[in-house]
Write a protein that holds these residues in place. Structure first.
Motif, short mmCIF file in Angstrom:
data_model
loop_
_atom_site.label_atom_id
_atom_site.label_comp_id
_atom_site.label_asym_id
_atom_site.label_seq_id
_atom_site.Cartn_x
_atom_site.Cartn_y
_atom_site.Cartn_z
N GLY A 186 14.86 65.34 27.35
CA GLY A 186 14.47 66.94 27.84
C GLY A 186 13.86 67.12 28.91
O GLY A 186 13.64 67.96 29.68
N GLY A 187 12.81 65.89 29.21
CA GLY A 187 11.93 66.19 30.30
C GLY A 187 12.45 65.79 31.65
O GLY A 187 11.56 65.95 32.56
N ILE A 188 13.62 65.25 31.77
CA ILE A 188 14.16 64.59 32.97
C ILE A 188 15.60 65.05 33.34
O ILE A 188 15.92 65.03 34.67
CB ILE A 188 14.06 63.16 32.82
CG1 ILE A 188 13.86 62.65 34.30
CG2 ILE A 188 14.87 62.57 32.08
CD1 ILE A 188 13.31 61.09 34.36
N THR A 258 9.10 73.04 37.94
CA THR A 258 7.75 73.60 37.18
C THR A 258 7.93 73.24 35.86
O THR A 258 8.94 73.61 35.24
CB THR A 258 7.76 75.05 37.67
OG1 THR A 258 7.72 75.13 38.82
CG2 THR A 258 6.45 75.44 36.82
N SER A 259 6.88 72.73 35.26
CA SER A 259 6.58 72.51 33.86
C SER A 259 5.46 73.42 33.51
O SER A 259 4.52 73.37 34.12
CB SER A 259 6.07 70.91 33.41
OG SER A 259 7.56 70.16 33.46
N GLY A 260 5.92 74.22 32.67
CA GLY A 260 4.71 75.31 32.19
C GLY A 260 4.63 75.70 30.84
O GLY A 260 5.79 75.56 30.00
N ALA A 302 10.91 64.50 40.39
CA ALA A 302 10.39 65.74 40.29
C ALA A 302 10.13 66.21 38.84
O ALA A 302 9.37 66.74 38.08
CB ALA A 302 11.07 66.94 41.15
N ASP A 303 11.24 66.28 38.21
CA ASP A 303 11.43 66.76 36.69
C ASP A 303 10.41 65.73 35.97
O ASP A 303 9.64 66.24 35.11
CB ASP A 303 12.88 66.65 36.20
CG ASP A 303 12.93 67.54 34.84
OD1 ASP A 303 11.95 67.91 34.60
OD2 ASP A 303 14.16 67.72 34.37
N GLY A 304 10.72 64.46 35.92
CA GLY A 304 9.78 63.49 35.17
C GLY A 304 8.36 63.66 35.39
O GLY A 304 7.52 63.94 34.36
N LEU A 305 7.93 63.86 36.74
CA LEU A 305 6.62 63.93 37.17
C LEU A 305 6.07 65.44 36.65
O LEU A 305 4.74 65.52 36.34
CB LEU A 305 6.35 63.64 38.62
CG LEU A 305 6.58 62.36 38.91
CD1 LEU A 305 6.19 62.12 40.24
CD2 LEU A 305 5.60 61.33 38.11
N SER A 306 6.69 66.42 36.55
CA SER A 306 6.24 67.73 36.16
C SER A 306 5.80 67.89 34.96
O SER A 306 4.55 68.41 34.39
CB SER A 306 7.29 68.98 36.62
OG SER A 306 8.34 68.67 35.62
N THR A 307 6.58 67.21 33.95
CA THR A 307 6.11 66.71 32.55
C THR A 307 5.05 65.99 32.71
O THR A 307 3.90 66.38 31.70
CB THR A 307 7.23 66.39 31.84
OG1 THR A 307 8.40 66.98 32.06
CG2 THR A 307 7.13 66.38 30.25
N ALA A 308 4.93 64.88 33.15
CA ALA A 308 3.93 64.06 32.95
C ALA A 308 2.48 64.51 33.31
O ALA A 308 1.53 64.29 33.02
CB ALA A 308 4.23 62.85 33.66
MG MG Z 1 10.23 67.59 33.52
#
Ligand code: MG
Ligand code: AMP
Length: 359
Positions: A186-188, A258-260, A302-308
């Motif tokens: 889900g985070g990527i 963006t992860s928020g 971008a997705d993986g790192l926004s969560t991390a």
């Molecule tokens: Mg993510």
């Protein structure tokens, strides 16, 4: 009170990044609302515009392509969304991830193996702030079973024993998990998907397009007048700021993700619990940030790192940026601070005070 899936369904306006999309480049049209069906309009010398809103991966997805073959490109993109949803969602019975998690089959396709390999690389690189084995803890908090509640500390401690990406063995196309371990992409997955859509747009001959998959925006080329896309970073509801966004990033051929903590959450006894888990504690990450936005040419990164970096927070995230290439970031902190990495110097603007993060 749950504000996840249904919240997104009901309010397409609640996309994490608002898009400013104008086909001809003059004037500004704020989108982020629902665009049902596939429309067609003339756009400066590029022929058609096609757009469509799709609901998949628990997310409202807004697709736009400009130019010849735009209609076909959007149609093909929709097919790709459905394909990847069926392949990667752990909740989709029969998906490759579902089969691995349930012990039905440890064999995955080349494509899934490659994505898992990249995901595991991000897990390692971020020191486990990103961890694709977070599924049992997500379930414990009820983020999947619609049984949202704060677990007791003991349960969290016990369940955390099954969260450890180093326990995932990926050899060729075979994925082996330790006992009770389960994968959650889900985070990527949405970042990978937005990258795939850009490839499909290109294959169909489209040179200008933009997609917003919940908090994931990715752009192809420039707007039809040759100027860059403007992607706005949503205001995570800060008390001292009343605008709908806190800044705008100009992009070309890039993902803005963006992860928020405001994206998915529930409330219990007046306390808010969000969906980004710190794999070290098993609790929603409490790192002092309310949103992290990553800009990168690669959607998956971008997705993986926004969560991390949400898990790492401003200090840890800035340090990660200083020691790694290939992305820029915008951090918004609980106390209303906005911090932007130096690489965005020429293309981040805000009406609010903000600070640069330097190498
Ligand atoms: Mg993510
Ligand atoms: P995002 O919105 O991209 O930040 O991803 C959040 C989603 O990723 C959650 O809904 C979970 O499915 C999953 N997730 C939550 N915490 C983590 C974590 N620390 N590492 C990897 N995935 C996570």
């Amino acid at each position: 009170m749950w504000k996840g899936k249904n919240f997104f369904r009901a309010a397409a306006v609640c996309l994490t990044c608002f898009l400013f999309v104008t086909a001809a480049g003059c004037g500004v049209e704020k989108t982020g609302g629902s665009v049902d069906g596939t429309g067609s309009a003339q756009a400066d010398g590029f022929g058609d515009e096609a757009s469509k809103t799709v609901y998949a991966m628990d997310t409202v997805m807004d697709l736009r392509a400009y130019g010849e073959n735009a209609q076909q490109a959007v149609k093909d993109a929709e097919t790709e969304i459905m394909r990847l949803d069926e392949m990667l969602s752990r909740g989709s019975e029969g998906s490759e991830i579902y089969n691995v998690n349930e012990g039905i089959s440890s064999d995955v396709s080349d494509e899934t193996a490659k994505l898992l390999d990249r995901a595991l690389e991000i897990c390692k690189d971020t020191g486990g702030a990103f961890d694709i084995t977070v599924a049992p803890v997500m379930d414990l908090w009820g983020f999947y079973g619609q049984d949202y509640h704060v677990p007791v500390a003991n349960e969290i401690r016990e369940t955390l024993k099954s969260v450890d990406y180093t326990g995932v063995q990926l050899e060729g196309n075979t994925v082996l998990l330790r006992q009770n371990m389960r994968l959650d992409l889900g985070g990527i997955a949405k970042g990978y998907l937005s990258g795939r859509i850009m490839e499909i747009f290109q294959k169909d001959g489209v040179k200008s397009g933009i997609v917003s998959l919940g908090g994931n925006v990715q752009t192809l080329g420039t707007k039809t007048d040759g100027s860059k896309w403007n992607v706005a970073v949503q205001n995570p509801d800060l008390k001292n700021k009343d605008a709908s966004f806190i800044g705008v990033i100009q992009t070309e051929d890039e993902a803005v993700v963006t992860s928020g903590s405001y994206q998915r959450y529930f409330e219990e006894d007046g306390v808010t619990y969000h969906h980004i888990i710190d794999p070290k504690t098993g609790y929603p990450a409490n790192s002092g940030v309310v949103s992290v936005t990553i800009v990168s040419s690669d959607g998956t990164t971008a997705d993986g790192l926004s969560t991390a970096l949400f898990v790492k927070g401003l200090e840890g995230g800035s340090e990660y940026w200083r020691t790694h290439d290939g992305f820029e970031a915008v951090f918004v902190t609980e106390d209303g601070g906005i911090y932007v990495t130096d690489g965005l110097r020429d293309r981040f603007t805000s009406e609010y005070p903000f600070e640069w993060i330097k190498r």
